[in-house]
Motif scaffolding. Sequence first.
Motif, PDB file in Angstrom:
ATOM      1  N   CYS A  34     -13.618  -3.661  -5.586  1.00  0.00           N
ATOM      2  CA  CYS A  34     -14.013  -3.007  -6.832  1.00  0.00           C
ATOM      3  C   CYS A  34     -12.776  -2.895  -7.729  1.00  0.00           C
ATOM      4  O   CYS A  34     -11.666  -3.150  -7.282  1.00  0.00           O
ATOM      5  CB  CYS A  34     -14.597  -1.635  -6.533  1.00  0.00           C
ATOM      6  N   PRO A  35     -12.925  -2.490  -8.987  1.00  0.00           N
ATOM      7  CA  PRO A  35     -11.746  -2.390  -9.865  1.00  0.00           C
ATOM      8  C   PRO A  35     -10.728  -1.331  -9.417  1.00  0.00           C
ATOM      9  O   PRO A  35      -9.534  -1.467  -9.672  1.00  0.00           O
ATOM     10  CB  PRO A  35     -12.346  -2.029 -11.225  1.00  0.00           C
ATOM     11  N   GLY A  36     -11.204  -0.272  -8.761  1.00  0.00           N
ATOM     12  CA  GLY A  36     -10.278   0.728  -8.226  1.00  0.00           C
ATOM     13  C   GLY A  36      -9.432   1.405  -9.292  1.00  0.00           C
ATOM     14  O   GLY A  36      -9.756   1.393 -10.483  1.00  0.00           O
ATOM     15  N   CYS A  45     -10.760   2.105 -12.927  1.00  0.00           N
ATOM     16  CA  CYS A  45     -11.912   2.990 -12.822  1.00  0.00           C
ATOM     17  C   CYS A  45     -11.519   4.466 -12.828  1.00  0.00           C
ATOM     18  O   CYS A  45     -10.639   4.890 -12.071  1.00  0.00           O
ATOM     19  CB  CYS A  45     -12.676   2.665 -11.543  1.00  0.00           C
ATOM     20  N   LEU A  59     -13.069   6.930 -11.701  1.00  0.00           N
ATOM     21  CA  LEU A  59     -13.496   7.674 -10.514  1.00  0.00           C
ATOM     22  C   LEU A  59     -12.648   7.366  -9.292  1.00  0.00           C
ATOM     23  O   LEU A  59     -12.766   8.014  -8.260  1.00  0.00           O
ATOM     24  CB  LEU A  59     -14.964   7.333 -10.195  1.00  0.00           C
ATOM     25  N   ALA A  60     -11.770   6.393  -9.413  1.00  0.00           N
ATOM     26  CA  ALA A  60     -11.059   5.878  -8.234  1.00  0.00           C
ATOM     27  C   ALA A  60     -10.128   6.914  -7.625  1.00  0.00           C
ATOM     28  O   ALA A  60      -9.559   7.757  -8.312  1.00  0.00           O
ATOM     29  CB  ALA A  60     -10.264   4.632  -8.616  1.00  0.00           C
ATOM     30  N   SER A  64     -13.247  -0.762  -1.316  1.00  0.00           N
ATOM     31  CA  SER A  64     -13.686   0.158  -2.371  1.00  0.00           C
ATOM     32  C   SER A  64     -12.573   1.138  -2.693  1.00  0.00           C
ATOM     33  O   SER A  64     -11.874   1.604  -1.791  1.00  0.00           O
ATOM     34  CB  SER A  64     -14.908   0.966  -1.917  1.00  0.00           C
ATOM     35  N   GLY A  65     -12.457   1.484  -3.970  1.00  0.00           N
ATOM     36  CA  GLY A  65     -11.409   2.388  -4.399  1.00  0.00           C
ATOM     37  C   GLY A  65     -11.793   3.864  -4.381  1.00  0.00           C
ATOM     38  O   GLY A  65     -11.002   4.723  -4.776  1.00  0.00           O
ATOM     39  N   CYS A  66     -13.010   4.171  -3.943  1.00  0.00           N
ATOM     40  CA  CYS A  66     -13.407   5.554  -3.717  1.00  0.00           C
ATOM     41  C   CYS A  66     -14.737   5.556  -2.976  1.00  0.00           C
ATOM     42  O   CYS A  66     -15.340   4.510  -2.756  1.00  0.00           O
ATOM     43  CB  CYS A  66     -13.508   6.364  -5.026  1.00  0.00           C
ATOM     44  N   ASN A  93     -17.605   6.132  -3.722  1.00  0.00           N
ATOM     45  CA  ASN A  93     -18.810   5.559  -4.337  1.00  0.00           C
ATOM     46  C   ASN A  93     -19.143   4.167  -3.791  1.00  0.00           C
ATOM     47  O   ASN A  93     -20.257   3.682  -3.972  1.00  0.00           O
ATOM     48  CB  ASN A  93     -18.670   5.499  -5.847  1.00  0.00           C
ATOM     49  N   SER A  94     -18.176   3.537  -3.188  1.00  0.00           N
ATOM     50  CA  SER A  94     -18.427   2.342  -2.365  1.00  0.00           C
ATOM     51  C   SER A  94     -18.999   1.164  -3.140  1.00  0.00           C
ATOM     52  O   SER A  94     -19.840   0.427  -2.628  1.00  0.00           O
ATOM     53  CB  SER A  94     -19.398   2.671  -1.215  1.00  0.00           C
ATOM     54  N   CYS A  95     -18.539   0.970  -4.364  1.00  0.00           N
ATOM     55  CA  CYS A  95     -19.071  -0.132  -5.163  1.00  0.00           C
ATOM     56  C   CYS A  95     -18.834  -1.485  -4.502  1.00  0.00           C
ATOM     57  O   CYS A  95     -19.559  -2.430  -4.759  1.00  0.00           O
ATOM     58  CB  CYS A  95     -18.456  -0.120  -6.558  1.00  0.00           C
TER      59      CYS A  95
HETATM   60  S1  SF4 Z   1     -15.871   2.317  -5.638  1.00  0.00           S
HETATM   61 FE1  SF4 Z   1     -15.057   4.019  -6.800  1.00  0.00          FE
HETATM   62  S2  SF4 Z   1     -13.156   3.190  -7.615  1.00  0.00           S
HETATM   63 FE2  SF4 Z   1     -14.363   1.446  -7.039  1.00  0.00          FE
HETATM   64  S3  SF4 Z   1     -15.449   0.894  -8.912  1.00  0.00           S
HETATM   65 FE3  SF4 Z   1     -16.788   2.204  -7.690  1.00  0.00          FE
HETATM   66  S4  SF4 Z   1     -16.442   4.220  -8.535  1.00  0.00           S
HETATM   67 FE4  SF4 Z   1     -14.722   2.968  -9.201  1.00  0.00          FE
END
Ligand code: SF4
Lengths: 554, 174
Positions: free
Chosen positions: A414-416, A420, A422-423, A455-457, A459-461
């Motif tokens: 993900c962009p992390g 992002c 939310l990361a 994933s960078g948080c 939210n597990s995108c």
């Molecule tokens: S997993 Fe978290 S950090 Fe990665 S894109 Fe989704 S919200 Fe953003």
Amino acid sequence: MYKYDHLDNTLVRERAAQFRGQVARRISGELSEDEFKPLRLRNGLYLQLHSYMLRVAIPYGLLSSSQMRALARIARRYDRGYGHFTTRQNIQFNWVSLENTAEILDDLAAVEMHAIQTSGNCIRNTTTDQFAGVAADEIEDPRPWAEIIRQWSTLHPEFSFLPRKFKIAINGAPNDRAAIAVHDIGLSMLRGPNGETGFTVWVGGGLGRTPMLAKPIRDFLPGADLLSYLEAILRVFNIEGRRDNLYKSRIKILVSALGIDRFRDLVEAEWAHIRDSALRLEGREIARIRARFALPPYDANVDSGPFAAKRFEDAAFARWSAANLFPHKQPGHAAVTVSLKPVGGIPGDMTADRMDALADLADEYSHGEIRVTHRQNLVLAHVRQDRLFDLWRALDSLELATPNLMRVTDIIACPGLDFCGLATARSIPVAQRLSARLAEIDERHDLGELTINISGCINSCAHHHVAHIGILGLEKAGAESYQVTLGGSSAKDASIGKIIGRGFGADEIVAAIETIIVTWLELRHDGERFLDSLRRVGQTPFRDALYGQDSRTE
Amino acid sequence: MTLIDYRNENPMVTDDAWTHVAEDAALPTDRPATLSLQRWKAAREELYGRNLSLGVRLESHERVEEILPDLPRLALIALDFPNLNDGRHFTTARLLRERYGFHGKIRATGQVLRDQIDPMRRCGFNEFELAENKDTASAITAFDEISVVYQPAADAQPTAAQLRHRQSGPTMAG
Ligand code: SF4
């Protein structure tokens, strides 16, 4: 592919104009940011760490070459010359300004594209198998049904303000390539006793903080009843779903709180009311949409001799062919995966120049059609085998021919924290370092199929829970800490990965993954996949290697 | 206070004839009035035969199923939206129109923005009290923004699929 008629066109243009008005009201101050936020989100506009980001819908991942060229123009004119393909088969532009978004939407509308419902608490882009329509193992092409769902869900007046986002995936083959088990609703196609089209319906899958696999709610749903059944599920969710806690508002929480049987009873009771309504699909509308997905005219007499000969002559071509080709239902053809994962690169990123070049290749080799995969790669789905070598050379010169589909460097990230808001940690630099390091090991040991998602948080995108090796970036005491899960899968043998132990720092995570792989190589049976070895031996050898035997708790 | 009245497919701004009666306030004798669900449930018997238009207000978590037997007596149901994210009453309105045959007014109250009133209309709402400080007069153009609909709802507008096949009679999927 689906071609808009004047009604589809009108809606998309009117929606673009409507959003132009919403942006103008925000800029004039008539709308506060709090009021604007849910409005911009449902049109794909995010406020990230450094800029606005616009997520453009690519319904079920299907693009024409002219649409790809339009994306390239947007990347050049309004972004920094590139775009980022996502795990939902969409594309994001990371550096747009609020003032430009209305113009971008007009440019998109001109090529039958939009950003409708690419975010927000509404029904999102329906995703499907990237090999839909051409896969040799397919029961039926799921794309017409994905388009039917797209139309029904677009600006649905009742379901525009759901408890939470809602994702539907549809798969048309016995092998699941659409990860239906981790969607709010998963549809898998099958034939009824009289050969009629139907669906097995799954509900309540999802990742995030509480990963869960979907549960079966209906074994056989006739095709004509698809929309009424979806509407019944959505209606139960809209009324019964929790709204008090962001993390408990997905349908998976409702399904597990009620139990699948009780949930099914509610849905079936609702469905009984609406099954025979105007939602019932008429045969001629299904036929109209199906006709738009007719396969291109194939040459029935392709000589596959040159393909075999070139593979024999050229080891690099042979390697790419083994990794990135997929069997086609039409003899003499192949579906080609174009890797957006160069070693050490940023997963899913593509420059405008490469977009244009690929659009040309699509015209030349694949009937002008391109698909985006949920692994953040692209597919040219209709290539003659006798032209594969030429295509490969062209892709290779564009650095789009990394032979790594489903391999260790085909990392989903993900962009992390680089983009992002939310990361909790960076994911892109970890992916780049891992890719560079693991490419060497793969070169020496042929690691085979091994998926890594970052994933960078929570939210597990990037769907790290369903990767063979999943990495989740968290924040511990002001520093990045990467938690590793082993044993996930989103294929037919779907499973949720298990956490191996305490997390690793940003400077430790690459070495930790390397330790896991080296440990595996010692116990691997000949040609065995990492996932199969892991299922055979369990986590203990890996835990011992990472943390020492003393740390054993079992 | 002004509101948008979407009557006979024709939106207009009107003065509100109704009073939302507070929990402990007396009922007016000369104006139509809405009561909270609580108060309605407590007073529904004694209000029988009263020659006054009455309505009930439902908060976003309150269900219309609680007042089904009362629907023929009610001239208005006000459905409250506490914020932009709580969309439960979109479903409530559709059920009122399409399942329970309610022909009275359905009014949207609370945090109502111009951006929601067209989907609300499609679900069966026909009166809209906009959130405080929002310009009611300019909001009536919101109904003209999107002319194509893909799915059937509580309004009579033909869907795209219906328009596409209008030339001939209906056939069912085989
Ligand atoms: S997993 Fe978290 S950090 Fe990665 S894109 Fe989704 S919200 Fe953003």
